[in-house]
Every structure is written in structure tokens, then in C-alpha cells.
Write an enzyme that holds these catalytic residues in place. Structure first.
Site, PDB file in Angstrom:
ATOM      1  N   LYS A   9     -21.372  -1.108   7.980  1.00 15.71           N
ATOM      2  CA  LYS A   9     -22.159   0.050   7.607  1.00 15.71           C
ATOM      3  C   LYS A   9     -23.119  -0.364   6.475  1.00 15.71           C
ATOM      4  O   LYS A   9     -24.300  -0.163   6.843  1.00 15.71           O
ATOM      5  CB  LYS A   9     -21.524   1.344   7.032  1.00 15.71           C
ATOM      6  CG  LYS A   9     -20.426   1.963   8.080  1.00 15.71           C
ATOM      7  CD  LYS A   9     -21.343   2.562   9.362  1.00 15.71           C
ATOM      8  CE  LYS A   9     -20.354   3.112  10.327  1.00 15.71           C
ATOM      9  NZ  LYS A   9     -21.247   3.258  11.468  1.00 15.71           N
ATOM     10  N   TYR A  65     -14.943  -2.551   8.022  1.00 17.28           N
ATOM     11  CA  TYR A  65     -15.709  -1.509   8.687  1.00 17.28           C
ATOM     12  C   TYR A  65     -16.723  -1.218   7.767  1.00 17.28           C
ATOM     13  O   TYR A  65     -17.827  -0.794   7.950  1.00 17.28           O
ATOM     14  CB  TYR A  65     -14.865  -0.028   8.724  1.00 17.28           C
ATOM     15  CG  TYR A  65     -15.378   1.021   9.093  1.00 17.28           C
ATOM     16  CD1 TYR A  65     -16.145   1.235  10.200  1.00 17.28           C
ATOM     17  CD2 TYR A  65     -15.560   2.048   8.216  1.00 17.28           C
ATOM     18  CE1 TYR A  65     -16.940   2.375  10.591  1.00 17.28           C
ATOM     19  CE2 TYR A  65     -16.207   3.348   8.312  1.00 17.28           C
ATOM     20  CZ  TYR A  65     -17.050   3.324   9.511  1.00 17.28           C
ATOM     21  OH  TYR A  65     -17.620   4.599   9.733  1.00 17.28           O
ATOM     22  N   SER A  70     -21.987   6.027   6.569  1.00 19.48           N
ATOM     23  CA  SER A  70     -20.923   6.737   5.933  1.00 19.48           C
ATOM     24  C   SER A  70     -20.997   6.815   4.385  1.00 19.48           C
ATOM     25  O   SER A  70     -21.527   5.881   3.820  1.00 19.48           O
ATOM     26  CB  SER A  70     -19.640   5.948   6.533  1.00 19.48           C
ATOM     27  OG  SER A  70     -18.713   6.350   5.814  1.00 19.48           O
TER      28      SER A  70
END
Ligand code: NAD
Ligand code: UD1
Length: 338
Positions: A153, A149, A124
Site C-alpha cells: 500500500k 501487505y 489503508s
């Protein structure tokens, strides 16, 4: 030979499965359906006019992943499976680290055991450090994430690049998505968030269909042309096609490489509201609201590396994105839940 798609029943996974089937590939999916419906896969098969193979289960279930590798001749893995709600990751960090990191560790361990070391990972734009100049190039600094989150990643990118450094047989593509929106033009598959949407486009379409009263525009004092946040929205079908391009690249080489998947153009929240009205004729009621914690003024990509190395460019317009998102919402007012 088949492509194993983890999280293939989800929003981006289902669109990618369709593009893979349409390009003549065999597809095997593993998904625990924690944030999706099996109906998406039935519709993918119907649109493609051919079947795929589905294993319902958790990627952290090593025995199941081993079975998949035993029963299928896997050529490459596209790894979408993971939890993705930023706010939820702040309140449930353990679940995010467990799900997103352990799933990747089990998957890559079983892959190495099976001697199949080709992987495409859903990363992302959130991995880029705040404060980098726009547009973001793949060489911009990463880290300093603002939520668990984002850290999952960042950490997964680190794990995968270390694997490639240690073992030259690995081939990994880290695909850094900007803001995927829209749906397949058929309106048969699309984004079906559970509960109140966190992201802008599903909030707009649910407001348009009457499930939400009005849109809150988070922040109107950003350093942007109209004060509202600017992002790089990309049509999910273009994004899915980016995976097909990455597949050819990953299968033909080794090493770890990151690519931006974006259009390179930023639009503000109010630009999106106006574009939605222009494309669909539907006016979105909105109020200006305070900033959302963790948001940045603007975030958009430099997609030139993907163009030059993968031979991939986003082709669909903002109008296509709005029209297709609305078509999906209109045809499926409650998503797959009907
Ligand atoms: P999604 O939630 O629709 O799809 C993820 C799928 O993975 C779901 O079907 C879910 O059931 C499945 N899943 C989750 N944990 C699993 C596990 N342990 N075992 C098996 N299946 C599991 O999300 P999406 O929008 O399609 O995103 C796909 C990937 O792309 C995610 O990794 C996400 O973090 C990443 N990503 C998404 C966006 C976005 O805006 N949608 C942006 C950047 C990156
Ligand atoms: C969010 C995630 C990011 C993730 C990305 C793609 C946060 C803080 N970041 O980013 O980690 O990679 O989605 O999934 O959640 N907006 C409104 N009203 C709304 C919803 C959004 O004004 O109801 C605004 C936001 O403030 C932002 C823009 O719309 O300016 C886009 O928001 P969103 O769709 O959530 O994406 P990102 O913030 O880019």
C-alpha cells in the site's frame, strides 16, 4: 462513459458498484475472483435493477486490460483489486508484491496508453507510521510498515504520487480506509472471508452463527479505556459512498491527494462485543488472549479533510454496522458459498 472498477466482485468493490449504479453511472468490472464470487455481482445488478459489464480475468493481463479500454469508454478507474491478508503477506511476500504492485503498474501503463489518467486507489490506514498522535491526519508520517501487505500500500501510494509529479495530466485519489465492517442493509451483499476470519467483525458474526466457538480478544493490556485495542470502524456503505464523492473530485482536477475514510471515533474490541449484543441480542462468548503481533493500541482517523474537500461524512452508526453485519451473516450463513 463508464467507471472501471478493479476487484469489483469483492467486499468493498461490490458495495461501491451498487452505489455507482444507483448514482446513474455505467460500471465495468474486472476481477479474477481469487477472493470473491461472481454471485456478488449478480446480486448488485438485482439490487440496482440494472446490469454492469463483467470481465473475468487478472489485472496483470495487459492484453485483457487493453481490450477493456478498447471496448469501453472509461471515464475513471476505481482500483480495489489486490490481496489483503496481513498474515498471509508475511508468509507469501512475493505473491503480495507481484499481485498488488504489478497489477497497478500494468493498469496505470494501459491507462496512460489510452490517455485516461484518473484513478482512485484503495489504500489503508496501515500506511501510517506507528507512534503518530491520534487522531491520524493525512499529513501524519507514513512508512515503517510491519508487513508486506502494508508495504504494498505504501509503495503503491509512492508510485501513484510520482506519476502525478511527472505528468500533470494524472489525477489520483489515495483513499486510506480505516476498518470497514457491516453490509448492505438488504443482507444480499456482504463480507465473505475465506477460511478463518482474520478481522474482528467477521469473527464476531461467525461466532454468533455458530461457525466459531468463541472470540479470542487479542490483548487486554493496551493503553486504552478497557485495555483492548481501539479502531475506527466504518460502515461499508458509507465507505462505498466515499468513493462516489471521490469520483466527482478526481474527475474535476489533477494531482495526487490522500483522504482518510473513517468516522473519527474509536471503539475497543470489548465495546464491539457489547455493541453487537445491544444491536442484535446475541451474546458473543470470548476469552482474553495474548496480543496479536503487529497490533497497535489504537488507530482512528481525523476525517475532517474528507468532509471539507470531498463533502463526504460517514453517516451510519455502530448499531447500524452491527445490525447489518449480522443480517448478512444470518441470511447467508456460509457467505456466497451456499
Ligand atoms: P476483497 O478481497 O474482498 O476484494 C478484492 C478483489 O480483488 C477480490 O474480488 C479479488 O478477487 C480481486 N483481485 C485480487 N487480485 C486481483 C488481480 N490481480 N486481478 C483481478 N482481480 C483481483 O477485499 P476488500 O476488502 O473488498 O478490499 C478491497 C481493497 O481495499 C483492497 O485493495 C484492500 O487491500 C483495500 N483495503 C481493504 C480493507 C478492509 O478492511 N477490507 C482495509 C483497507 C484497505
Ligand atoms: C487489520 C490489519 C490492517 C488492515 C485492517 C483492515 C493486521 C495486523 N492489521 O487491522 O493491516 O488495514 O485490518 O483490513 O492484521 N481482534 C481480536 N480478535 C480477533 C480479531 C481481531 O481481538 O479475532 C482485535 C485486534 O487485535 C484489533 C481489533 O480487533 O485490536 C481489530 O482487528 P482487525 O479487524 O484485524 O483490524 P486491524 O487490526 O485494525
Amino acid at each position: 462513459m463508464s467507471i472501471l472498477v478493479t476487484g469489483g466482485a469483492g467486499y468493498i468493490g461490490s458495495h461501491t458498484c451498487l452505489e455507482l449504479l444507483m448514482s446513474g453511472r455505467e460500471v465495468v468490472v474486472i476481477d479474477n475472483l481469487c477472493n470473491s464470487s461472481e454471485k456478488s455481482l449478480a446480486r448488485v445488478e438485482e439490487l440496482a435493477g440494472k446490469p454492469l459489464k463483467f470481465y473475468r480475468g487478472d489485472l496483470r493481463d495487459r492484453a485483457l486490460v487493453q481490450t477493456i479500454f478498447r471496448e469501453n469508454d472509461i471515464e475513471c478507474v476505481i482500483h480495489f483489486a489486490g490481496l489483503k491478508a496481513v498474515g498471509e503477506s508475511v508468509s507469501m511476500p512475493w505473491s503480495y508484491y507481484d499481485n498488488n504492485l504489478n497489477a497497478t503498474l500494468v493498469l496505470t501503463d494501459v491507462m496512460a496508453e489510452a490517455g485516461m489518467k484518473k484513478l482512485i486507489f484503495s489504500s489503508s490506514a496501515t500506511v501510517y507510521s506507528a507512534g503518530s498522535p491520534m487522531p491520524l491526519k493525512e499529513t501524519a508520517p507514513t512508512g515503517g510498515c510491519t508487513n508486506p501487505y502494508g508495504w504494498t500500500k505504501f509503495m503503491t501510494e509512492q508510485i501513484l504520487s510520482d506519476l502525478c509529479r511527472a505528468d500533470p495530466e494524472w489525477s489520483v485519489c489515495l483513499l486510506r480506509y480505516f476498518n470497514p465492517i457491516g453490509a448492505h442493509e438488504s443482507g444480499r451483499i456482504g463480507e465473505d472471508p475465506r477460511g478463518i476470519p482474520n478481522n474482528l467483525m467477521p469473527y464476531i458474526t461467525q461466532t454468533a452463527i455458530g461457525r466459531r466457538e468463541k472470540l479470542s480478544v487479542f490483548g487486554s493490556d493496551y493503553r486504552t479505556h478497557d485495555g483492548t485495542g481501539v479502531r475506527d470502524y466504518i460502515h461499508v456503505v458509507d465507505l462505498a459512498r466515499g468513493h462516489v464523492a471521490a469520483l466527482e473530485y478526481t474527475c474535476g482536477r489533477t494531482g495526487c491527494e490522500a483522504f482518510n475514510l473513517g468516522t473519527g471515533t474509536g471503539y475497543s474490541v470489548l465495546d464491539m462485543v457489547h455493541a453487537f449484543r445491544k444491536a442484535t441480542g446475541v451474546e458473543i462468548p470470548y476469552v482474553l488472549a495474548p496480543r496479536r503481533p503487529g497490533d497497535v493500541d489504537e488507530c482512528y482517523s481525523d476525517p475532517s479533510k474528507s468532509r471539507e474537500v470531498l463533502g463526504w461524512t460517514a453517516e451510519k452508526s455502530l448499531e447500524d454496522m452491527c445490525r447489518d453485519a449480522w443480517n448478512w451473516q444470518k441470511r447467508n450463513p456460509m457467505g456466497y458459498g451456499e
